[in-house]
Design an enzyme around this catalytic site. Sequence first.
Site, PDB file in Angstrom:
ATOM      1  NE  ARG A 177      43.475  43.746  44.041  1.00  0.00           N
ATOM      2  CZ  ARG A 177      43.516  43.982  42.725  1.00  0.00           C
ATOM      3  NH1 ARG A 177      42.803  44.980  42.217  1.00  0.00           N
ATOM      4  NH2 ARG A 177      44.235  43.226  41.932  1.00  0.00           N
ATOM      5  CE  LYS A 216      27.338  31.895  25.659  1.00  0.00           C
ATOM      6  NZ  LYS A 216      27.714  33.010  26.537  1.00  0.00           N
TER       7      LYS A 216
END
Length: 547
Positions: free
Chosen positions: A311, A172
């Site tokens: 959806r 990271k």
Amino acid sequence: MYRYLGELLARAAAAAEGGLQRLSGPAALPHSRRLYSSQPPPDAEQPPPQDDPNFFAMVEGFFDRGAKIVEDKLVEDMRTRESDEQKYSRVRGILKIIKPCNHVLSISFPIKRDTGEWEVIEGYRAQHSQHRTPCKGGIRYSMDVCVDEVKALASLMTYKCAVVDVPFGGAKAGVKINPKTYTDSELEKITRRFTIELAKKGFIGPGIDVPAPDMSTGEREMSWIADTFATTMGHMDINAHACVTGKPISQGGIHGRISATGRGVFHGIENFVNEASYMSVLGMTPGFGDKTFVIQGFGNVGMHSMRYLHRYGAKCIGVGEIDGSIWNADGIDPKALEDYKLANGTIVGFPKAQPYDGNILEAECDILIPAAGEKQLTTNNAWKVKARIIAEGANGPTTPEADKIFMERNIMVIPDLYLNAGGVTVSYFEWLKNLNHVSYGRLTFKYERDSNYHLLMSVQESLERKFGKHGGTIPVVPTAEFQARIAGASEKDIVHSGLAYTMERSAKQIMRTGMKYNLGLDLRTAAYVNAIEKVFKVYNEAGLTFT
């Protein structure tokens, strides 16, 4: 979807004392819940205890919980001629190797701002593990960036990649800036200089360390990184553009990467919501049809998670951002909200919802999706959460103490190291595309299309030979689903299919691990155990050198 696994869970629940069917009873706690017992909610008149743990210590604590459960099994599975004492020593030694961050790079460099002023920029890159290479992890721009944060997120990436079987080590990076206070040209200077500094120290490269977008970074920044590396340190490397993922399509990116994390969140929730055994424990029915959800954070992850859940039949009734929250019990349309935010820069004032004055995390709903920052769910609000399912779209949104409370309250937490792994999964696809130097489907697209048409013609000719053409030719009409696929799979189709399969397979693994160790609803520990077993196997079978 998981009929076989549901039967398996049902049989295990019936056979194992304290199994899934008895989760709500305090006398029959699964293994992980016996490791701790949280206190009841604090008295209203007393101030709640401070719950702000060190982020890296949080991740290490979750790792320790998983390691404690799996240690005996790792020893049992070792097929060597060593004594039990030697086996335990080896297992504990490898677990100690896995836990810490291997490398942390701290960088400071100057930039000249457009105003003529000079400023020193701070940045960090942490590489948690090289058990698999390259290392993989995003770059974020935030004023909250610090060494502790990048170490915590890098370690999470190691376990996240292991959970979804992506062969990367964890890493990271973060640059300590507020990107809103810089011009585009200044951000480009910062991004390119940060890339050079990473390259000078060997912290970026297609086979070494591959960054990706994160908070406040996107395709633009990844394109700058790829161009900088390819024109400097990587100018003789044909694979140079594989040094970073999340790039624009024109720079070697892949279709479906922008929505990948949010789509992965949807698939992760879908896999557990459709599993009847877990839903019965929560007193809910399988499927999205009657489910309501609330999202904290309407960024890339929150927006796409909302879009896919909407959806497939779930209803979004609340959305929270740092500057305000909105609510509509009849449902909020994701496209309308997205358009409003693009036009106004905020969700506050959205005309098709009312302002929400309370804490959005405590709102009444079935599914809560924290998709903002870390440590959002603490002892201060864990007792007030009304959702039955918490789906961690963000990294580290739940503190260990809050996690204990959710276990006590029989709330299912779908953990971050599984749920938001859609981004790194599709990054893996992009990385492979860059190494192969060809887009998915290009070599087979026409062949598949022609094969499908030949199949239809073959069926038609067979029918006509059997029944004749007395009434004319016999039409063979494909279904709408087949017609949509008749031309073959596009790159986006392949990416979406690969992501759905990855999330489904990983969910099954977590469920099996939870059942194997009698963890009940403690999916976080099940995911950590699953990751630890995989990373341990790599270290153990590779052997340890220079020790």
